[in-house]
Enzyme design. Structure first.
Site, short mmCIF file in Angstrom:
data_model
loop_
_atom_site.label_atom_id
_atom_site.label_comp_id
_atom_site.label_asym_id
_atom_site.label_seq_id
_atom_site.Cartn_x
_atom_site.Cartn_y
_atom_site.Cartn_z
N SER A 129 0.94 -1.01 0.03
CA SER A 129 0.11 0.17 -0.31
C SER A 129 1.04 1.74 0.21
CB SER A 129 -1.01 0.04 1.04
OG SER A 129 -1.34 1.59 1.10
N TYR A 180 -2.19 -0.40 10.86
CA TYR A 180 -2.16 -1.04 9.25
C TYR A 180 -1.21 -0.69 8.67
CZ TYR A 180 -3.78 -1.07 4.18
OH TYR A 180 -3.77 -1.56 3.01
#
Length: 259
Positions: A144, A157
């Site tokens: 990501s 995360y």
């Protein structure tokens, strides 16, 4: 039909919707046989059935990738139904936005790592013997922009997505002797069902969607198809001299300054 993945067998985790489903569709279009793996059995079966109805070789396996026993069963299912895997897309992930760092307990921390890091390793370890046997393979770990940038409220995360880059680079070095390539694909804001659900929970869904798109130099969010194409590049021989790398696909968002 294109032949960029003709004869390849791919496993796509988190393949029941969003980016994973788009990758599964693209890979089938390119000639691959695809196992869609996901916790959502109803949705995963639907995606697999749709692909089979289009004339493609596809199957579904219900799996929680944090369970190594289930992961091994997933790979065994793929071998039995489609053949030995040559491509793995480690796409499944757990995201919990909106967390204050002091509100994240031990269980939430461990769960994030068990899916986002342990799960990737379990899947990679399970396909490794087949790729080693054939002296070829491609593993794509979906990271990501959070793998490089810290956005407040996404702990832990972003920690796990940073770890994905380390896992990718380490596996790339260790697996290279067997011609197994390992790269990371790092999307930015993509218009997935999860994204639309988050916007729908605001007072102005369309305004929220546009506001998010406007932070990108391209002035829009990405589509799942725009992630499936780079995934195809990394999985195919088009990237045959590329390993241990991180390909960021985020509309330029990560290269500009933000207040």
């Amino acid at each position: 039909m294109s032949e960029r993945l003709l004869g390849e067998v791919a496993i796509v985790t988190g393949g029941a919707d969003g980016i994973g489903a788009a990758i599964a569709q693209e890979f089938c279009l390119q000639g691959a046989k695809v196992c869609i793996a996901d916790r959502n059995e109803a949705l995963g079966m639907q995606v697999a059935s749709q692909l089979v109805a289009q004339g493609f070789d596809a199957t579904f396996f219900a799996v929680d990738i944090s369970d190594e026993t289930l992961v091994n069963a997933m790979v065994a299912h793929t071998v039995a139904e489609l053949g030995e895997p040559s491509i793995l897309i480690n796409n499944a992930a757990l995201i919990s936005p909106g967390n204050d760092i002091d509100a994240v307990g031990v269980d939430a921390w461990k769960k994030s790592f068990s899916v986002n890091v342990d799960g990737m390793w379990f899947c990679s370890k399970a396909v490794y013997p087949y790729m080693k046997k054939h002296q070829r393979g491609s593993i794509v770990n979906v990271g990501s922009v959070h793998s490089f940038k810290i956005v407040p409220g996404y702990f832990p995360y972003a920690v796990t997505k940073h770890a994905v880059i380390g896992l990718t680079r380490n596996m790339a070095v260790e697996f290279a002797q067997f011609n197994i390539r390992v790269n990371a694909l790092c999307p930015g804001m993509i218009e997935t069902p999860m994204a639309f659900k988050s916007w729908d929970n605001t007072d102005d869904p369309q305004g929220s969607r546009k506001a998010m798109g406007d932070v990108h130099p391209l002035k829009r969010n990405g589509t799942t198809a725009e992630i499936a194409k780079p995934a195809l590049f990394l999985a195919s021989d088009d990237s045959s001299f590329m390993t241990g790398q991180s390909l960021v696909v985020d509309g330029g968002r990560s290269v500009i300054y933000h207040d």
